[in-house]
Design a protein around this motif. Sequence first.
Motif, PDB file in Angstrom:
ATOM      1  N   GLY A   1     -26.667 -11.406  19.299  1.00 35.98           N
ATOM      2  CA  GLY A   1     -26.528 -10.778  17.988  1.00 35.98           C
ATOM      3  C   GLY A   1     -25.091 -10.712  17.533  1.00 35.98           C
ATOM      4  O   GLY A   1     -24.163 -10.963  18.313  1.00 35.98           O
ATOM      5  N   ASP A   2     -24.933 -10.368  16.254  1.00 34.53           N
ATOM      6  CA  ASP A   2     -23.580 -10.266  15.685  1.00 34.53           C
ATOM      7  C   ASP A   2     -23.181  -8.822  15.407  1.00 34.53           C
ATOM      8  O   ASP A   2     -22.070  -8.570  14.973  1.00 34.53           O
ATOM      9  CB  ASP A   2     -23.496 -11.061  14.365  1.00 34.53           C
ATOM     10  N   ASN A   3     -24.094  -7.892  15.639  1.00 38.40           N
ATOM     11  CA  ASN A   3     -23.831  -6.503  15.275  1.00 38.40           C
ATOM     12  C   ASN A   3     -23.843  -5.612  16.520  1.00 38.40           C
ATOM     13  O   ASN A   3     -24.903  -5.377  17.105  1.00 38.40           O
ATOM     14  CB  ASN A   3     -24.909  -6.044  14.277  1.00 38.40           C
ATOM     15  N   PRO A   4     -22.665  -5.119  16.937  1.00 34.11           N
ATOM     16  CA  PRO A   4     -22.614  -4.287  18.143  1.00 34.11           C
ATOM     17  C   PRO A   4     -23.483  -3.041  18.033  1.00 34.11           C
ATOM     18  O   PRO A   4     -24.106  -2.616  19.004  1.00 34.11           O
ATOM     19  CB  PRO A   4     -21.132  -3.899  18.248  1.00 34.11           C
ATOM     20  N   GLU A   5     -23.553  -2.462  16.818  1.00 31.67           N
ATOM     21  CA  GLU A   5     -24.279  -1.200  16.627  1.00 31.67           C
ATOM     22  C   GLU A   5     -25.787  -1.366  16.799  1.00 31.67           C
ATOM     23  O   GLU A   5     -26.465  -0.431  17.227  1.00 31.67           O
ATOM     24  CB  GLU A   5     -24.028  -0.637  15.213  1.00 31.67           C
ATOM     25  N   SER A   6     -26.310  -2.518  16.424  1.00 34.14           N
ATOM     26  CA  SER A   6     -27.771  -2.690  16.514  1.00 34.14           C
ATOM     27  C   SER A   6     -28.148  -3.634  17.654  1.00 34.14           C
ATOM     28  O   SER A   6     -28.820  -3.229  18.605  1.00 34.14           O
ATOM     29  CB  SER A   6     -28.342  -3.193  15.188  1.00 34.14           C
ATOM     30  N   ASP A   7     -27.690  -4.882  17.590  1.00 37.50           N
ATOM     31  CA  ASP A   7     -28.119  -5.878  18.582  1.00 37.50           C
ATOM     32  C   ASP A   7     -27.672  -5.515  19.995  1.00 37.50           C
ATOM     33  O   ASP A   7     -28.460  -5.540  20.951  1.00 37.50           O
ATOM     34  CB  ASP A   7     -27.538  -7.254  18.221  1.00 37.50           C
ATOM     35  N   ILE A   8     -26.397  -5.207  20.132  1.00 39.24           N
ATOM     36  CA  ILE A   8     -25.821  -4.986  21.465  1.00 39.24           C
ATOM     37  C   ILE A   8     -26.227  -3.624  22.022  1.00 39.24           C
ATOM     38  O   ILE A   8     -26.675  -3.513  23.170  1.00 39.24           O
ATOM     39  CB  ILE A   8     -24.280  -5.124  21.418  1.00 39.24           C
ATOM     40  N   ALA A   9     -26.102  -2.585  21.208  1.00 37.71           N
ATOM     41  CA  ALA A   9     -26.468  -1.234  21.667  1.00 37.71           C
ATOM     42  C   ALA A   9     -27.924  -1.196  22.116  1.00 37.71           C
ATOM     43  O   ALA A   9     -28.247  -0.648  23.177  1.00 37.71           O
ATOM     44  CB  ALA A   9     -26.237  -0.227  20.543  1.00 37.71           C
ATOM     45  N   GLY A  10     -28.820  -1.796  21.321  1.00 40.84           N
ATOM     46  CA  GLY A  10     -30.248  -1.761  21.647  1.00 40.84           C
ATOM     47  C   GLY A  10     -30.567  -2.530  22.916  1.00 40.84           C
ATOM     48  O   GLY A  10     -31.335  -2.065  23.758  1.00 40.84           O
ATOM     49  N   ALA A  11     -29.987  -3.709  23.043  1.00 42.82           N
ATOM     50  CA  ALA A  11     -30.257  -4.534  24.231  1.00 42.82           C
ATOM     51  C   ALA A  11     -29.733  -3.842  25.487  1.00 42.82           C
ATOM     52  O   ALA A  11     -30.403  -3.830  26.524  1.00 42.82           O
ATOM     53  CB  ALA A  11     -29.608  -5.904  24.068  1.00 42.82           C
TER      54      ALA A  11
ATOM     55  N   THR B   1     -19.857 -14.849  14.537  1.00 41.06           N
ATOM     56  CA  THR B   1     -20.173 -15.532  13.269  1.00 41.06           C
ATOM     57  C   THR B   1     -20.771 -14.594  12.229  1.00 41.06           C
ATOM     58  O   THR B   1     -21.284 -15.055  11.210  1.00 41.06           O
ATOM     59  CB  THR B   1     -21.159 -16.696  13.530  1.00 41.06           C
ATOM     60  N   GLY B   2     -20.717 -13.287  12.503  1.00 38.95           N
ATOM     61  CA  GLY B   2     -21.344 -12.354  11.571  1.00 38.95           C
ATOM     62  C   GLY B   2     -20.498 -11.134  11.291  1.00 38.95           C
ATOM     63  O   GLY B   2     -19.290 -11.253  11.051  1.00 38.95           O
ATOM     64  N   VAL B   3     -21.100  -9.942  11.361  1.00 41.92           N
ATOM     65  CA  VAL B   3     -20.389  -8.731  10.947  1.00 41.92           C
ATOM     66  C   VAL B   3     -19.256  -8.340  11.903  1.00 41.92           C
ATOM     67  O   VAL B   3     -18.295  -7.696  11.486  1.00 41.92           O
ATOM     68  CB  VAL B   3     -21.333  -7.511  10.776  1.00 41.92           C
ATOM     69  N   TYR B   4     -19.363  -8.700  13.187  1.00 39.89           N
ATOM     70  CA  TYR B   4     -18.293  -8.305  14.113  1.00 39.89           C
ATOM     71  C   TYR B   4     -17.103  -9.258  14.003  1.00 39.89           C
ATOM     72  O   TYR B   4     -17.252 -10.472  14.118  1.00 39.89           O
ATOM     73  CB  TYR B   4     -18.800  -8.289  15.560  1.00 39.89           C
TER      74      TYR B   4
ATOM     75  N   PRO C   1     -11.885  -4.051  19.777  1.00 39.10           N
ATOM     76  CA  PRO C   1     -13.061  -4.246  20.630  1.00 39.10           C
ATOM     77  C   PRO C   1     -14.330  -3.706  19.972  1.00 39.10           C
ATOM     78  O   PRO C   1     -14.257  -2.815  19.131  1.00 39.10           O
ATOM     79  CB  PRO C   1     -12.713  -3.442  21.898  1.00 39.10           C
ATOM     80  N   PRO C   2     -15.481  -4.269  20.359  1.00 38.58           N
ATOM     81  CA  PRO C   2     -16.733  -3.797  19.755  1.00 38.58           C
ATOM     82  C   PRO C   2     -17.064  -2.366  20.151  1.00 38.58           C
ATOM     83  O   PRO C   2     -16.651  -1.908  21.225  1.00 38.58           O
ATOM     84  CB  PRO C   2     -17.773  -4.779  20.303  1.00 38.58           C
ATOM     85  N   SER C   3     -17.801  -1.692  19.289  1.00 41.07           N
ATOM     86  CA  SER C   3     -18.176  -0.295  19.554  1.00 41.07           C
ATOM     87  C   SER C   3     -19.131  -0.194  20.739  1.00 41.07           C
ATOM     88  O   SER C   3     -19.214   0.852  21.380  1.00 41.07           O
ATOM     89  CB  SER C   3     -18.815   0.313  18.307  1.00 41.07           C
ATOM     90  N   HIS C   4     -19.880  -1.244  21.014  1.00 39.72           N
ATOM     91  CA  HIS C   4     -20.752  -1.290  22.202  1.00 39.72           C
ATOM     92  C   HIS C   4     -20.416  -2.569  22.950  1.00 39.72           C
ATOM     93  O   HIS C   4     -20.403  -3.654  22.367  1.00 39.72           O
ATOM     94  CB  HIS C   4     -22.223  -1.252  21.795  1.00 39.72           C
ATOM     95  N   GLN C   5     -20.138  -2.420  24.235  1.00 37.32           N
ATOM     96  CA  GLN C   5     -19.658  -3.546  25.030  1.00 37.32           C
ATOM     97  C   GLN C   5     -20.814  -4.481  25.396  1.00 37.32           C
ATOM     98  O   GLN C   5     -21.771  -4.052  26.038  1.00 37.32           O
ATOM     99  CB  GLN C   5     -18.985  -3.009  26.299  1.00 37.32           C
ATOM    100  N   PRO C   6     -20.765  -5.753  24.994  1.00 35.00           N
ATOM    101  CA  PRO C   6     -21.835  -6.681  25.387  1.00 35.00           C
ATOM    102  C   PRO C   6     -21.623  -7.202  26.805  1.00 35.00           C
ATOM    103  O   PRO C   6     -20.526  -7.068  27.368  1.00 35.00           O
ATOM    104  CB  PRO C   6     -21.673  -7.817  24.369  1.00 35.00           C
ATOM    105  N   THR C   7     -22.645  -7.838  27.340  1.00 37.23           N
ATOM    106  CA  THR C   7     -22.497  -8.515  28.631  1.00 37.23           C
ATOM    107  C   THR C   7     -21.461  -9.625  28.506  1.00 37.23           C
ATOM    108  O   THR C   7     -20.704  -9.899  29.427  1.00 37.23           O
ATOM    109  CB  THR C   7     -23.848  -9.129  29.056  1.00 37.23           C
TER     110      THR C   7
END
Length: 359
Positions: free
Chosen positions: A303-313, A325-328, A334-340
Amino acid sequence: MLIPRHIGPKYVNRVTVKQIARYLNGPGNSTAKPRSQLAFAFDIDGVLLRGKDPLPAAKEALSILDGNNKFGLKIPFILLTNGGGVSEEERCRKLSSQLGVQIHSDQFIQSHTVLKSIVHNYVDVPVLILGGQGDTLRRVAEGYGFRKAYTTLDILNWNPSIWPFHNLTQEERASVRPADFSKIQFGAIFVFHDPRNWALDTQIMCDVIQGSIGGSHETNHTRKPVDLVFCNPDLIWQSDFEAPRMGQGAFRVAFQAVFQSLTGSTYPYIQFGKPTEATYNFAEVMLKHRLQGIPKSSLYMVGDNPESDIAGANTAGWKSILVHTGVYDPHRGPPSHQPTHQAGDVSEAVRWALEQEFC
Ligand SMILES: [Mg+2]
């Protein structure tokens, strides 16, 4: 090394990755580590599409999943989006044409698809449906099983003085369903998709909740409060415009600010859509047959959105890959939620995940 035809892409559902890995490492190599299966969940806007156009890496990524990888594997994937506004079948037809691959409705979850899991509570209850154009979403709601779905345009048509600052267009007038709303008691308001007329919809939401339409809830204590359900919490999203656009989450904030100014408190609501646990659980249940046997830890949300895609996953126990390629925007910190993992685009994301699982 060539993969024999009988374990090629066509048969991947009948052959485990472990078996293929054993073949690739040779029959005598008993120390070969078992390799897990994997699957992907892709966000759409800012990952596969920007506006109406596919992002350059999208077709390559989907081609890799279609078997154009060194293992010859077809990798299952789903689309999990906070978008909506049309039926699942209609959106899949459009996506298939835009992306050049067949997208089936059983691999597609949009923000309001989750309402199929609660529609049994509202089958014969009058409900107000917000969002979308004309009565498109009434038809979607009826397809889910809601039998008494009304729109704010229906109510404006019944009594234009409810919101005197909007005159129904000819097209809108053709979409309304006549009814006497002085006698209709709504049980719920569902914000399916982004409202097109925030002012009209905010006014009518307040009227329905406070009883100015259909009778007061305060004077009739036998009536339950109106349920309020939002399907997409995104404050912003990425269209083909340069800067992010306000999403349904922004409408919720605006509505609650008005409601609080009127009454002194915000109105309780149910929230669906990424990153809510309800939506990720729904995705897992709905797609169980497609993702059969694949552990949560091998599900990759891209996902491109830390708040929705990354936080939820992250909360769901999936792996998460944040693309640029999107909102981030990585230049803004750094993103508000750290992805893998972070990747430049969706193709890079897919290649990285395959390496993690197979190499
Ligand atoms: Mg997105």
